[in-house]
Enzyme design. Structure first.
Site, short mmCIF file in Angstrom:
data_model
loop_
_atom_site.label_atom_id
_atom_site.label_comp_id
_atom_site.label_asym_id
_atom_site.label_seq_id
_atom_site.Cartn_x
_atom_site.Cartn_y
_atom_site.Cartn_z
CE LYS A 79 -44.80 79.77 180.80
NZ LYS A 79 -44.96 80.75 179.47
CG ASP A 135 -45.58 78.95 176.35
OD1 ASP A 135 -44.90 79.20 175.42
OD2 ASP A 135 -45.88 79.97 177.22
CD GLU A 166 -48.38 80.04 174.39
OE1 GLU A 166 -48.12 81.29 174.95
OE2 GLU A 166 -49.29 79.38 175.12
CE LYS A 219 -48.62 86.58 177.23
NZ LYS A 219 -48.31 85.74 176.04
#
Length: 332
Positions: A112, A142, A168, A220
Protein backbone atom coordinates in the site's frame (compact mmCIF):
# COMPACT_ATOMS: atom_id res chain seq x y z
CA UNK A 1 -26.57 -10.71 -17.05
CA UNK A 2 -29.93 -10.19 -15.36
CA UNK A 3 -29.86 -10.49 -11.56
CA UNK A 4 -31.88 -13.34 -10.06
CA UNK A 5 -34.77 -12.36 -7.77
CA UNK A 6 -33.79 -11.82 -4.16
CA UNK A 7 -35.15 -14.15 -1.47
CA UNK A 8 -37.81 -12.87 0.87
CA UNK A 9 -36.47 -10.78 3.75
CA UNK A 10 -37.50 -13.35 6.38
CA UNK A 11 -35.56 -16.04 4.50
CA UNK A 12 -32.54 -13.76 4.23
CA UNK A 13 -32.59 -13.03 7.97
CA UNK A 14 -33.24 -16.61 9.08
CA UNK A 15 -29.58 -17.41 9.84
CA UNK A 16 -27.60 -14.15 10.11
CA UNK A 17 -24.57 -13.43 12.28
CA UNK A 18 -22.76 -10.10 12.72
CA UNK A 19 -19.16 -10.42 13.83
CA UNK A 20 -16.23 -8.14 14.60
CA UNK A 21 -12.82 -9.56 13.73
CA UNK A 22 -9.76 -7.79 15.20
CA UNK A 23 -6.85 -7.00 12.86
CA UNK A 24 -3.14 -7.51 13.48
CA UNK A 25 -2.37 -4.09 11.98
CA UNK A 26 -4.55 -1.08 11.21
CA UNK A 27 -5.92 -1.36 7.67
CA UNK A 28 -8.19 1.10 5.85
CA UNK A 29 -8.24 3.08 9.08
CA UNK A 30 -9.88 0.31 11.15
CA UNK A 31 -8.70 -2.08 13.85
CA UNK A 32 -11.75 -4.36 13.81
CA UNK A 33 -13.48 -5.64 10.68
CA UNK A 34 -17.23 -5.89 11.15
CA UNK A 35 -19.13 -8.04 8.68
CA UNK A 36 -22.22 -10.22 8.28
CA UNK A 37 -22.22 -13.92 7.48
CA UNK A 38 -25.47 -15.60 6.51
CA UNK A 39 -26.63 -18.99 5.34
CA UNK A 40 -28.93 -19.92 2.47
CA UNK A 41 -29.94 -23.15 0.74
CA UNK A 42 -26.57 -23.46 -1.07
CA UNK A 43 -24.35 -22.56 1.88
CA UNK A 44 -22.71 -19.60 3.60
CA UNK A 45 -22.03 -16.14 2.23
CA UNK A 46 -20.77 -12.78 3.46
CA UNK A 47 -22.27 -9.28 3.32
CA UNK A 48 -19.60 -6.83 4.38
CA UNK A 49 -19.72 -3.48 2.56
CA UNK A 50 -17.63 -1.01 4.53
CA UNK A 51 -19.68 1.24 6.83
CA UNK A 52 -19.02 4.38 4.78
CA UNK A 53 -20.57 2.84 1.65
CA UNK A 54 -24.08 4.00 0.84
CA UNK A 55 -27.03 1.64 0.44
CA UNK A 56 -26.95 1.84 -3.36
CA UNK A 57 -23.34 0.68 -3.47
CA UNK A 58 -24.03 -1.98 -0.83
CA UNK A 59 -26.81 -3.48 -2.97
CA UNK A 60 -24.25 -5.20 -5.21
CA UNK A 61 -22.68 -6.77 -2.11
CA UNK A 62 -26.06 -8.16 -1.10
CA UNK A 63 -26.64 -9.61 -4.57
CA UNK A 64 -23.23 -11.26 -4.34
CA UNK A 65 -24.10 -12.81 -0.97
CA UNK A 66 -27.44 -14.06 -2.29
CA UNK A 67 -25.81 -15.49 -5.41
CA UNK A 68 -23.41 -17.50 -3.25
CA UNK A 69 -25.83 -18.59 -0.51
CA UNK A 70 -28.78 -19.40 -2.80
CA UNK A 71 -27.06 -20.58 -5.99
CA UNK A 72 -23.57 -21.72 -5.01
CA UNK A 73 -20.46 -21.28 -7.14
CA UNK A 74 -19.51 -22.13 -10.74
CA UNK A 75 -17.48 -25.26 -11.42
CA UNK A 76 -13.76 -24.65 -10.74
CA UNK A 77 -11.02 -24.93 -13.34
CA UNK A 78 -8.32 -25.17 -10.64
CA UNK A 79 -8.20 -26.00 -6.92
CA UNK A 80 -4.95 -24.26 -5.90
CA UNK A 81 -5.03 -20.46 -6.00
CA UNK A 82 -1.72 -18.55 -5.88
CA UNK A 83 -1.94 -15.52 -3.61
CA UNK A 84 0.14 -12.46 -2.82
CA UNK A 85 1.02 -11.04 0.56
CA UNK A 86 -0.38 -7.60 1.39
CA UNK A 87 1.63 -4.97 3.26
CA UNK A 88 -0.50 -2.10 4.62
CA UNK A 89 0.90 1.42 4.98
CA UNK A 90 3.01 0.46 7.99
CA UNK A 91 6.42 1.95 8.85
CA UNK A 92 9.28 0.21 7.09
CA UNK A 93 10.49 -1.35 10.34
CA UNK A 94 7.19 -3.28 10.64
CA UNK A 95 7.32 -4.84 7.18
CA UNK A 96 9.09 -7.96 8.45
CA UNK A 97 6.37 -8.46 11.08
CA UNK A 98 3.60 -8.18 8.49
CA UNK A 99 5.25 -10.50 5.99
CA UNK A 100 5.87 -13.10 8.69
CA UNK A 101 2.10 -13.55 8.97
CA UNK A 102 1.94 -14.79 5.37
CA UNK A 103 4.25 -17.73 5.97
CA UNK A 104 6.96 -19.03 3.66
CA UNK A 105 7.23 -19.07 -0.12
CA UNK A 106 5.73 -15.63 -0.69
CA UNK A 107 6.04 -15.12 -4.42
CA UNK A 108 4.21 -11.80 -4.79
CA UNK A 109 3.56 -8.81 -2.54
CA UNK A 110 1.17 -5.88 -2.82
CA UNK A 111 2.37 -2.79 -0.97
CA UNK A 112 0.00 0.00 0.00
CA UNK A 113 1.23 3.49 -0.95
CA UNK A 114 -0.14 7.05 -1.11
CA UNK A 115 -1.55 6.79 2.43
CA UNK A 116 -3.01 10.04 3.72
CA UNK A 117 -0.56 11.67 6.14
CA UNK A 118 2.47 9.98 4.58
CA UNK A 119 4.75 10.95 1.71
CA UNK A 120 6.76 9.31 -1.04
CA UNK A 121 9.74 8.80 1.25
CA UNK A 122 7.54 6.61 3.46
CA UNK A 123 6.38 4.64 0.41
CA UNK A 124 9.92 4.24 -0.86
CA UNK A 125 11.15 2.96 2.49
CA UNK A 126 8.30 0.45 2.73
CA UNK A 127 8.79 -0.91 -0.79
CA UNK A 128 12.55 -1.04 -0.26
CA UNK A 129 12.06 -3.06 2.93
CA UNK A 130 9.88 -5.57 1.08
CA UNK A 131 12.39 -5.88 -1.76
CA UNK A 132 15.26 -6.37 0.69
CA UNK A 133 13.41 -9.21 2.44
CA UNK A 134 12.08 -10.80 -0.76
CA UNK A 135 14.54 -10.07 -3.57
CA UNK A 136 12.84 -12.46 -6.03
CA UNK A 137 9.18 -11.67 -5.31
CA UNK A 138 6.88 -9.93 -7.77
CA UNK A 139 6.03 -6.51 -6.32
CA UNK A 140 2.91 -4.42 -6.90
CA UNK A 141 1.87 -1.12 -5.32
CA UNK A 142 -1.67 0.02 -4.61
CA UNK A 143 -2.39 3.74 -4.30
CA UNK A 144 -6.20 3.44 -4.03
CA UNK A 145 -6.47 6.52 -6.27
CA UNK A 146 -4.42 8.60 -3.84
CA UNK A 147 -2.19 10.38 -6.38
CA UNK A 148 -2.81 12.89 -9.13
CA UNK A 149 -1.27 12.21 -12.55
CA UNK A 150 2.01 14.17 -12.12
CA UNK A 151 2.56 12.68 -8.65
CA UNK A 152 1.82 9.17 -9.90
CA UNK A 153 4.30 9.48 -12.75
CA UNK A 154 7.00 10.83 -10.45
CA UNK A 155 6.30 8.21 -7.77
CA UNK A 156 6.24 5.25 -10.16
CA UNK A 157 9.39 6.45 -11.89
CA UNK A 158 11.08 6.38 -8.46
CA UNK A 159 9.48 3.20 -7.10
CA UNK A 160 9.91 1.44 -10.42
CA UNK A 161 13.56 0.85 -9.65
CA UNK A 162 12.44 -1.92 -7.28
CA UNK A 163 11.03 -3.85 -10.23
CA UNK A 164 7.29 -3.25 -9.94
CA UNK A 165 4.99 -5.47 -11.98
CA UNK A 166 2.10 -3.03 -11.85
CA UNK A 167 0.53 -0.11 -10.01
CA UNK A 168 -3.03 -0.56 -8.84
CA UNK A 169 -5.35 2.44 -9.22
CA UNK A 170 -2.62 5.11 -9.05
CA UNK A 171 -5.16 7.89 -9.72
CA UNK A 172 -8.92 8.08 -9.16
CA UNK A 173 -10.35 8.57 -12.66
CA UNK A 174 -10.38 6.57 -15.88
CA UNK A 175 -9.00 9.54 -17.83
CA UNK A 176 -6.24 9.81 -15.24
CA UNK A 177 -5.38 6.12 -15.56
CA UNK A 178 -5.05 6.55 -19.32
CA UNK A 179 -2.76 9.55 -18.79
CA UNK A 180 -0.58 7.64 -16.33
CA UNK A 181 -0.35 4.67 -18.69
CA UNK A 182 0.68 6.91 -21.56
CA UNK A 183 3.10 8.88 -19.39
CA UNK A 184 4.84 5.77 -18.09
CA UNK A 185 5.29 4.49 -21.63
CA UNK A 186 6.70 7.85 -22.75
CA UNK A 187 9.21 7.79 -19.88
CA UNK A 188 10.18 4.21 -20.56
CA UNK A 189 9.01 3.07 -17.11
CA UNK A 190 8.01 -0.62 -17.44
CA UNK A 191 5.18 -0.56 -14.87
CA UNK A 192 1.72 -1.73 -15.92
CA UNK A 193 -1.46 0.04 -14.79
CA UNK A 194 -4.19 -1.93 -13.02
CA UNK A 195 -7.74 -0.66 -12.47
CA UNK A 196 -9.58 -1.47 -9.24
CA UNK A 197 -11.94 1.30 -8.10
CA UNK A 198 -12.45 2.21 -11.77
CA UNK A 199 -14.01 -1.23 -12.19
CA UNK A 200 -15.94 -1.84 -8.98
CA UNK A 201 -17.10 1.73 -8.27
CA UNK A 202 -18.09 2.76 -11.78
CA UNK A 203 -21.67 2.40 -12.99
CA UNK A 204 -20.14 0.72 -16.05
CA UNK A 205 -17.34 -1.65 -14.99
CA UNK A 206 -16.29 -2.06 -18.64
CA UNK A 207 -15.66 1.64 -19.26
CA UNK A 208 -12.00 1.47 -18.25
CA UNK A 209 -11.34 -1.38 -20.70
CA UNK A 210 -13.11 0.41 -23.55
CA UNK A 211 -11.02 3.52 -22.86
CA UNK A 212 -7.77 1.55 -23.06
CA UNK A 213 -6.90 3.01 -19.67
CA UNK A 214 -5.54 -0.12 -17.98
CA UNK A 215 -3.39 -3.15 -18.71
CA UNK A 216 -5.24 -5.40 -16.28
CA UNK A 217 -8.24 -5.44 -13.96
CA UNK A 218 -8.46 -6.06 -10.25
CA UNK A 219 -11.81 -7.72 -9.58
CA UNK A 220 -13.64 -8.40 -6.34
CA UNK A 221 -16.70 -10.65 -6.27
CA UNK A 222 -18.78 -8.72 -3.75
CA UNK A 223 -18.80 -5.17 -5.21
CA UNK A 224 -19.38 -6.56 -8.71
CA UNK A 225 -22.52 -8.41 -7.62
CA UNK A 226 -21.15 -11.93 -7.27
CA UNK A 227 -18.85 -14.47 -8.85
CA UNK A 228 -20.89 -14.98 -12.02
CA UNK A 229 -21.22 -11.26 -12.65
CA UNK A 230 -17.47 -10.75 -12.10
CA UNK A 231 -16.68 -13.55 -14.56
CA UNK A 232 -18.85 -11.82 -17.15
CA UNK A 233 -17.06 -8.49 -16.59
CA UNK A 234 -13.64 -10.08 -17.07
CA UNK A 235 -14.75 -11.94 -20.19
CA UNK A 236 -16.21 -8.84 -21.80
CA UNK A 237 -13.27 -6.62 -20.83
CA UNK A 238 -10.77 -8.91 -22.55
CA UNK A 239 -8.00 -8.00 -20.09
CA UNK A 240 -6.00 -10.11 -17.62
CA UNK A 241 -7.51 -10.15 -14.14
CA UNK A 242 -6.28 -10.27 -10.57
CA UNK A 243 -8.84 -11.42 -8.00
CA UNK A 244 -8.75 -9.56 -4.71
CA UNK A 245 -10.61 -9.53 -1.39
CA UNK A 246 -12.32 -6.79 0.57
CA UNK A 247 -10.79 -7.63 3.96
CA UNK A 248 -13.23 -10.51 4.30
CA UNK A 249 -13.64 -13.36 6.72
CA UNK A 250 -13.01 -16.86 5.37
CA UNK A 251 -16.59 -16.89 4.11
CA UNK A 252 -15.94 -13.92 1.85
CA UNK A 253 -12.51 -15.24 0.86
CA UNK A 254 -14.27 -18.42 -0.31
CA UNK A 255 -16.18 -16.33 -2.86
CA UNK A 256 -12.93 -14.79 -4.10
CA UNK A 257 -11.39 -18.23 -4.41
CA UNK A 258 -14.42 -19.41 -6.38
CA UNK A 259 -13.95 -16.50 -8.78
CA UNK A 260 -10.22 -17.18 -9.18
CA UNK A 261 -10.89 -20.89 -9.61
CA UNK A 262 -13.42 -20.30 -12.40
CA UNK A 263 -11.46 -17.81 -14.52
CA UNK A 264 -10.21 -19.25 -17.83
CA UNK A 265 -6.74 -17.82 -17.12
CA UNK A 266 -5.08 -16.72 -13.88
CA UNK A 267 -1.81 -15.01 -14.83
CA UNK A 268 -1.25 -13.21 -11.51
CA UNK A 269 -1.23 -14.25 -7.86
CA UNK A 270 -4.44 -13.07 -6.21
CA UNK A 271 -5.00 -10.72 -3.30
CA UNK A 272 -6.87 -13.31 -1.28
CA UNK A 273 -4.40 -13.81 1.56
CA UNK A 274 -5.70 -10.97 3.71
CA UNK A 275 -6.80 -13.25 6.57
CA UNK A 276 -3.12 -13.15 7.51
CA UNK A 277 -3.81 -9.55 8.58
CA UNK A 278 -6.49 -10.70 11.06
CA UNK A 279 -6.21 -12.04 14.59
CA UNK A 280 -9.48 -13.96 14.36
CA UNK A 281 -11.86 -15.60 11.92
CA UNK A 282 -15.16 -17.50 11.87
CA UNK A 283 -13.48 -20.79 10.79
CA UNK A 284 -11.35 -22.98 13.03
CA UNK A 285 -8.97 -23.37 10.09
CA UNK A 286 -9.07 -20.04 8.24
CA UNK A 287 -8.49 -19.84 4.50
CA UNK A 288 -4.94 -18.57 4.87
CA UNK A 289 -2.14 -19.22 2.35
CA UNK A 290 0.41 -21.96 2.82
CA UNK A 291 3.35 -22.17 0.48
CA UNK A 292 2.03 -19.20 -1.47
CA UNK A 293 -1.32 -20.82 -2.35
CA UNK A 294 -4.76 -21.39 -0.84
CA UNK A 295 -6.41 -24.74 -1.43
CA UNK A 296 -10.01 -24.50 -2.56
CA UNK A 297 -12.36 -25.84 0.15
CA UNK A 298 -15.67 -24.97 1.75
CA UNK A 299 -15.98 -22.30 4.41
CA UNK A 300 -18.44 -23.31 7.14
CA UNK A 301 -18.33 -21.06 10.24
CA UNK A 302 -17.86 -22.55 13.68
CA UNK A 303 -20.86 -21.72 15.92
CA UNK A 304 -18.59 -21.06 18.90
CA UNK A 305 -16.53 -18.54 16.92
CA UNK A 306 -19.65 -16.81 15.65
CA UNK A 307 -20.71 -16.38 19.26
CA UNK A 308 -17.26 -15.37 20.50
CA UNK A 309 -16.85 -12.62 17.89
CA UNK A 310 -20.44 -11.38 17.88
CA UNK A 311 -20.69 -7.60 17.95
CA UNK A 312 -22.62 -5.64 20.55
CA UNK A 313 -26.41 -5.50 20.40
CA UNK A 314 -26.19 -1.92 19.15
CA UNK A 315 -23.84 -2.81 16.31
CA UNK A 316 -25.92 -5.86 15.40
CA UNK A 317 -29.00 -3.68 15.13
CA UNK A 318 -27.06 -1.21 12.93
CA UNK A 319 -26.07 -3.98 10.51
CA UNK A 320 -29.50 -5.62 10.46
CA UNK A 321 -31.19 -2.26 9.80
CA UNK A 322 -28.76 -1.76 6.96
CA UNK A 323 -29.46 -5.22 5.59
CA UNK A 324 -33.21 -4.53 5.62
CA UNK A 325 -32.77 -1.20 3.82
CA UNK A 326 -30.42 -2.63 1.19
CA UNK A 327 -32.73 -5.59 0.59
CA UNK A 328 -35.65 -3.24 -0.05
CA UNK A 329 -33.53 -1.15 -2.41
CA UNK A 330 -32.16 -4.14 -4.33
CA UNK A 331 -35.53 -5.86 -4.53
CA UNK A 332 -37.12 -2.69 -5.83
Amino acid sequence: MNAAPLPQLDDLLADVHVVGLPLRVRFRGIDVRETVVLRGPAGWAEFGPFPEYGDAEAAAWLRAAVDAAWHGYPAPRRTRIPVNATVPAVPADRVHEVLAGFGSDVGAVKVKVAERGQDLDDDDARVAAVRALLPEAELRVDANGGWDVPTALSALDRLGRYGLAYAEQPVPTIAGLAAVREGLAARGVPVLVAADESVRKESDPLAVARAGAADLLVVKAAPLGGVRRALEVVARAGLPAVVSSALDSSVGIRAGLALAAALPELPYACGLGTLSLMRADVLREPLRPAGGVIELRDAVPDPALLERHAVTAERRRWWLDRLVRVHALAAG
